[in-house]
Design a protein around this motif. Structure first.
Motif, PDB file in Angstrom:
ATOM      1  N   ASP A  29       1.036  -0.858  -0.202  1.00 44.21           N
ATOM      2  CA  ASP A  29      -0.045  -0.038  -0.002  1.00 44.21           C
ATOM      3  C   ASP A  29       0.161   1.163   0.023  1.00 44.21           C
ATOM      4  N   ASP A  30       1.977   1.056   0.689  1.00 49.29           N
ATOM      5  CA  ASP A  30       2.871   2.161   0.700  1.00 49.29           C
ATOM      6  C   ASP A  30       2.834   2.872  -0.799  1.00 49.29           C
ATOM      7  N   LEU A  31       3.493   1.952  -1.592  1.00 48.91           N
ATOM      8  CA  LEU A  31       4.040   2.238  -2.810  1.00 48.91           C
ATOM      9  C   LEU A  31       3.627   3.050  -4.195  1.00 48.91           C
ATOM     10  N   LYS A  32       2.389   3.113  -3.439  1.00 46.98           N
ATOM     11  CA  LYS A  32       2.150   3.895  -4.751  1.00 46.98           C
ATOM     12  C   LYS A  32       2.237   5.485  -4.130  1.00 46.98           C
ATOM     13  N   PHE A  33       3.007   5.937  -2.546  1.00 46.65           N
ATOM     14  CA  PHE A  33       3.880   7.028  -2.692  1.00 46.65           C
ATOM     15  C   PHE A  33       5.288   7.029  -2.711  1.00 46.65           C
ATOM     16  N   ALA A  34       5.930   5.712  -3.621  1.00 43.07           N
ATOM     17  CA  ALA A  34       7.425   6.074  -3.995  1.00 43.07           C
ATOM     18  C   ALA A  34       7.512   7.121  -5.418  1.00 43.07           C
ATOM     19  N   SER A  35       8.732   7.533  -5.638  1.00 41.47           N
ATOM     20  CA  SER A  35       9.154   8.069  -6.424  1.00 41.47           C
ATOM     21  C   SER A  35      10.110   7.991  -7.527  1.00 41.47           C
ATOM     22  N   THR A  36      10.476   8.215  -8.233  1.00 43.10           N
ATOM     23  CA  THR A  36      11.565   7.982  -9.209  1.00 43.10           C
ATOM     24  C   THR A  36      13.056   7.225  -8.563  1.00 43.10           C
ATOM     25  N   GLY A  37      13.091   7.889  -7.462  1.00 43.17           N
ATOM     26  CA  GLY A  37      14.604   6.627  -6.251  1.00 43.17           C
ATOM     27  C   GLY A  37      14.202   5.319  -6.124  1.00 43.17           C
ATOM     28  N   ASP A  61      14.417   4.018 -10.341  1.00 47.98           N
ATOM     29  CA  ASP A  61      15.248   3.869 -10.878  1.00 47.98           C
ATOM     30  C   ASP A  61      16.275   2.738  -9.724  1.00 47.98           C
ATOM     31  N   THR A  62      16.206   2.522  -7.923  1.00 46.10           N
ATOM     32  CA  THR A  62      16.590   1.821  -7.646  1.00 46.10           C
ATOM     33  C   THR A  62      16.558   0.471  -7.367  1.00 46.10           C
ATOM     34  N   SER A  63      15.062  -0.047  -8.671  1.00 45.85           N
ATOM     35  CA  SER A  63      14.561  -1.632  -7.687  1.00 45.85           C
ATOM     36  C   SER A  63      13.334  -1.730  -8.729  1.00 45.85           C
ATOM     37  N   ARG A  64      14.756  -1.291 -10.264  1.00 44.76           N
ATOM     38  CA  ARG A  64      14.723  -1.854 -11.791  1.00 44.76           C
ATOM     39  C   ARG A  64      14.776  -3.148 -11.986  1.00 44.76           C
TER      40      ARG A  64
END
Length: 275
Positions: free
Chosen positions: A201-209, A212-215
């Motif tokens: 549920d927290d992933l909707k707040f994730a941005s480019t950082g 990029d890190t989790s590609r």
């Protein structure tokens, strides 16, 4: 420049398909065939013209003077006993796996002309539909030949990779696995673990950082399962060293060591910038 008459690519996914496209573009073989487990990948490889013909039967490698194993590491190991009964004495076999020691051990027992190859190129995507003839341009391909493999065969494979756009470097299997455990396998393990610990549920707040890190968390599960298990010893050593580093951050944060934390971050930043 025809280097080979018939090339058989076992496993026509992203890397296998990319090799096929590059070989055909460079006209390095008279015929390129693909062999897979699923008709879907064969059909797609034919559609993008990565191969001339496709089969689900491993026996079709007969007559090939170069066999390229582009499957997950354990599948490469498992195929050697059968492969040794199908190919000619002068046929060259290479792989594109991310681990080497266990693969070379199995190849040695099979008694074939084998050269372990690891092109340091690729994407987190999979499948021949994502294949690219230019994927190896400017890359490095590590070569780990068996001691009994003829020098002429090694020379020919060097020419192959050079023509596909990659510089080659010979390395022993043990050193390969030790180095790759840190620069490739550990980063994947860390990113898989990172995504595991974040609440969905927290992933909707994730941005480019985080993006990029989790590609690399989008990587093929079957391939990475095999990479981890066929390089178990070195990966566990790398994980243990990483634990010490994350524990250092934990300590510095817990104790409120502002200066120490800044120095730790700066050291990492400088290493990354140099790289």
């Amino acid at each position: 420049m025809k280097l080979f008459n018939k090339i058989a690519i076992v496993g026509v996914g992203l890397i296998g398909g990319s090799i096929g496209l590059a070989v055909k573009n460079k006209k390095l073989a008279i015929k390129v065939i693909g062999i897979g487990h699923h008709q879907k990948s064969i059909t797609q490889a034919l559609k993008v013209k990565a191969i001339d013909e496709g089969f689900l039967d491993i026996n079709k490698v007969k007559g090939a003077d170069l066999i390229i194993l582009a499957t997950p590491p354990q599948a490469i190991i498992d195929i050697f006993p059968k492969l040794s009964k199908l190919i000619g004495e002068k046929a060259i076999v290479i792989d594109v796996g991310s681990t080497k020691e266990k693969i070379l051990e199995a190849a040695s027992k099979a008694g074939i002309n084998f050269i372990g190859c690891h092109p340091l190129a690729g994407l987190e995507k999979k499948g021949p539909e994502n294949a690219s003839a230019n994927i190896f341009d400017g890359s490095i391909c590590l070569l780990a030949p068996l001691k009994k493999t003829p020098n002429e065969a090694v020379k020919k494979i060097r020419i192959l990779w050079k023509t596909l756009g990659a510089k080659t470097k010979v390395i022993d299997a043990r050193s390969h696995d030790k180095i790759l455990a840190f620069v490739s396998h550990l980063p994947h393990a860390v990113v898989f673990s990172l995504m595991d610990c974040i609440d969905k549920d927290d992933l909707k707040f994730a941005s480019t950082g985080l993006k990029d890190t989790s590609r690399i968390a989008s990587s093929d599960p079957a391939i990475w399962r095999d990479i981890f298990l066929t390089n178990k010893k070195e990966l566990l050593l790398a994980i243990n060293k990483f634990k010490k580093s994350i524990s250092r951050i934990e300590f510095l944060v817990k104790k409120g060591r502002s200066k120490g934390l800044a120095l730790f971050i700066e050291k990492s930043r400088n290493k990354r910038n140099a790289f």
